[in-house]
Each structure stands twice: as C-alpha cells, then as structure tokens.
Design an enzyme around this catalytic site. Structure first.
Site, PDB file in Angstrom:
ATOM      1  N   GLU A 135      52.940  -4.568 -77.161  1.00  0.00           N
ATOM      2  CA  GLU A 135      52.909  -3.364 -76.310  1.00  0.00           C
ATOM      3  C   GLU A 135      54.273  -2.669 -76.291  1.00  0.00           C
ATOM      4  O   GLU A 135      54.347  -1.442 -76.280  1.00  0.00           O
ATOM      5  CB  GLU A 135      52.518  -3.731 -74.870  1.00  0.00           C
ATOM      6  N   HIS A 176      51.936  -0.687 -69.923  1.00  0.00           N
ATOM      7  CA  HIS A 176      51.479  -2.039 -70.279  1.00  0.00           C
ATOM      8  C   HIS A 176      52.641  -2.980 -70.585  1.00  0.00           C
ATOM      9  O   HIS A 176      52.740  -4.072 -70.020  1.00  0.00           O
ATOM     10  CB  HIS A 176      50.528  -1.969 -71.493  1.00  0.00           C
TER      11      HIS A 176
HETATM   12 FE   LIG Z   1      45.493   1.237 -75.515  1.00  0.00          FE
HETATM   13 FE   LIG Z   2      48.219  -1.258 -74.465  1.00  0.00          FE
END
Ligand SMILES: [Fe+2]
Ligand SMILES: [Fe+2]
Length: 393
Positions: A135, A176
């Site tokens: 991420e 995220h």
């Molecule tokens: Fe995504």
């Molecule tokens: Fe993500």
C-alpha cells in the site's frame, strides 16, 4: 486489436544481477558520491535497484482510434465511475481507528493495542507488513495510471473525469498505507526501520505491470489488483478476529471494503469496453493473462533478502491470505463478471482469446495442485521486518 510493438530494452541490469551485492555496499555508495566518473554514476544508479528480471518493455500499443474511445467516454465516466468515490467528508480516516494522541488516555490506548498485538503470531505480522508495504508504494501506482494513453492526468490538476478519478482514487488509497503503518508502529512487534527501508527501495524500483501505456491492459490490471487486495485485506481481517484482535480486524476489514468499491469501478470500465469493443477487449484480457498479472510489490527488497517478495508471498500462501487459488478465482470471477463466455461477433483471433481465457482458471488450478504436490519440504527464512526471526515458508 492491432498491437504496434514499439519495443525498447529495459535499463541494462544484466551486470546488476552479478554485482548486486557489491553495488549495494555502503562503501561503494560513498565512493560513487565522491567521485563522479560515468561508470561510478552508473553504479550509483544501479545501487537503487534490486535484482530484477530483464525483459523487453512494450510501449504505446493501443492505436489512436482506440484511445479515442476513452475521450468519448468522458461523460459516461463522470456519471458511472466517479460515483464510486466517496466524498472526503464521508470517508473514514486512519485516526478513527488509532489511539488519540490529544487524549489523556493515549498511553492506555496504546498499551491496550500492544496487549492485543501480543496474541498475534509472527507470520501474521510478516503478511500484514508485506500488505502495508504494498500500500505504501502508492506513488508508483499513481505513476502507472498516468502512463496510460488517453486517460492520464495531463497537467497534474486536469479536469477530465479520468484524471479526477485517478487523483481521488490515490487519495482514498493513501489512507490504507497510512493506517497500517501507524498501527504497526504502535504495535511494537516489527522492525520499523527495516520496513521503512523496504518502502524506500520499493518506490525507487517502481513496478513493471506490462500494461504498455494501454488503458485496456491498464484497467484489466487494476480490476484484477483491486479484487486481489480486497481478498487479502479481507483475509487478514478474518484472521485478526480469530487471534482475538477485533480492532485490527476492523482496520483490515475497513480497508477491504474500499478495495471492493474500487474493484466495482474498474470492472465497470472494462465492462463498458467489452460493450463498445468486444474483440479488442478480449484480446487485451488474453494478452494480460498470458503475461500473468504481476503483483504491484513484486520488486520488493529490504537490503538483505534478494528473494523477499517470493518469501513474503510464500508466507501469504501458507496462511491462506492470498494464494494461487485466489489468482484463479479472481480470473474466474472476472470472466463471469464480463460475461466472456457469451461474447458474440468476435474475429477469429478474438474467439481464440475468448476460449483461452475461459479455459484458464481450471488450468491454473491444475498446475497449482501439481506444483503443490511437487513442493519440497518447507524451510524457514529470516525476515528483517521482525528482527530477523525465522518464519516457515
Ligand atoms: Fe484499492
Ligand atoms: Fe489499498
């Protein structure tokens, strides 16, 4: 789809493979900084890159008439794709799931978080760290989207629907890595400096999705990837719950639900392409599947383990967070979602591509079962992310 292969070799990293250890040594790095002969400058450049597969990179494979399709879909994207973004004021933020630094109870909240984290095994943390690092390499993914002809953000603040989507998608995704990073920092279970180094290496390395500046390939890739991340965050959520950490389960589950929304948007774009240009789209899907969907963090490196991504993937497979079976399941899902079996009016090549794609999921499963059968006894590997402790792979 007429593919005009404008080929160019990648950065010549043959030498890098054999000299990689020396090139990464701090001594060489220092020397390269002080003296600046062409050779040393070249070595310095290479020192940022982990070992990688060298292959021909194809560029700009989509002809102008197909790029025009995306321009003609501006209004459609406005009405059908941007609706899958959430207004910022309605979005969750990492702080909603973390101890509040301004509160008197901050230290107690951190203590509780750390108590819960103690119950979770090391191998789970290895997978969670790998997911977080994936991420955190978000700049690479925005770059990748902006390589795509016809949909890239031409100015950095372009007002086309495609550019608005890419920026707002990036902004949603940014939460995220942020949330997982802060959680892992507070947990006290992982070596943050090693993790931070891995992120720096990964962003420096980029990724090689083989999407050829081609938005057909690009959106097939992102459809696949959003579903893959939905599955893996969903599984880390379920396992956190099994380990008794409901708050961590909520963190991973909340991220998974964002990924699901993104999957919906990207699969809708490809669905539209199938409607407008079934032949071109099924050829693109077959092409992408022949090349195999590489994971976004496939160039992961921590300065120590030349096979870090392979080892991380092996742990994710063993824990059933993300497996080869999931890969086959995602393809099968997409074949159903885009009604590939029912496509009609295809060219001869298109029919072959349709047949190839429809038969692929069971083939992948059979190959996987055979590979599992042949698999050697498992071994253990040290992970720098958890202070070099050994994990079964
Ligand atoms: Fe995504
Ligand atoms: Fe993500």
């Amino acid at each position: 789809m007429a593919l005009s292969f404008n080929s160019m070799m990648t950065f010549p990293s043959h030498n890098l493979l054999s000299k990689s250890h020396n090139l990464r040594s701090p001594k060489i790095f220092m020397a390269s900084t002080l003296h600046s002969s062409a050779k040393e400058r070249e070595n310095l450049k290479k020192s940022f890159l982990p070992p990688r597969e060298v292959h021909v990179q194809v560029k700009h494979s989509l002809p102008p008439q197909q790029i025009e399709i995306f321009k003609s879909l501006e209004d459609w994207a406005d009405k059908n794709i941007l609706v899958h973004l959430k207004p910022v004021e309605k979005c969750w933020q990492p702080q909603d799931f973390l101890p509040m630094p301004e509160s008197d109870g901050f230290f107690d909240q951190v203590k509780e978080l750390r108590e819960r984290a103690k119950e979770i095994p090391d191998d789970y943390f290895v997978v969670l760290v790998g997911d977080m690092i994936t991420e955190e390499a978000l700049p690479t993914y925005q770059t990748m989207l902006n390589t795509l002809d016809g949909v890239r953000d031409e100015t950095g603040a372009s007002l086309t629907s495609w550019a608005i989507w890419t920026r707002a998608w990036t902004a949603e995704e940014n939460r995220h890595g942020d949330l997982l990073n802060k959680y892992l920092y507070l947990s006290g279970r992982v070596d943050m400096k090693q993790i931070e180094k891995t992120i720096q290496y990964l962003i420096g390395s980029g990724m090689d999705p083989k999407t050829e500046n081609n938005p057909y390939l690009g959106f097939i890739y992102t459809s696949f990837q959003e579903r893959a991340t939905f599955i893996s965050h969903g599984n880390t959520a379920r396992q956190a719950k099994e380990h008794g950490d409901l708050k961590l389960a909520q963190i991973c589950g909340t991220i998974a639900s964002d990924e699901k929304r993104h999957e919906t948007a990207y699969t809708k774009i490809v669905e539209k392409l199938f409607e407008i240009d079934p032949d071109g789209t099924v050829l693109a899907l077959a092409d992408m599947m022949k090349k195999k969907i590489s994971m976004p963090a496939h160039l992961m490196y921590d300065g120590q383990d030349d096979n870090l991504f392979k080892h991380f993937s092996a742990v994710a497979q063993r824990l059933e967070v993300y497996t080869a079976r999931d890969y086959a399941d995602i393809l099968e899902f997409l074949v159903g979602r885009w009604n590939i079996e029912k496509l009609t009016g295809l060219s001869g090549e298109g029919c072959k591509a349709q047949d190839f794609v429809c038969r692929l999921p069971p083939r992948i499963r059979r190959l996987e079962e055979r590979a599992q059968g042949r698999a050697k006894q498992s071994s253990t590997v040290p992970f720098s992310w958890i202070f070099g402790r050994e994990i079964k792979v």
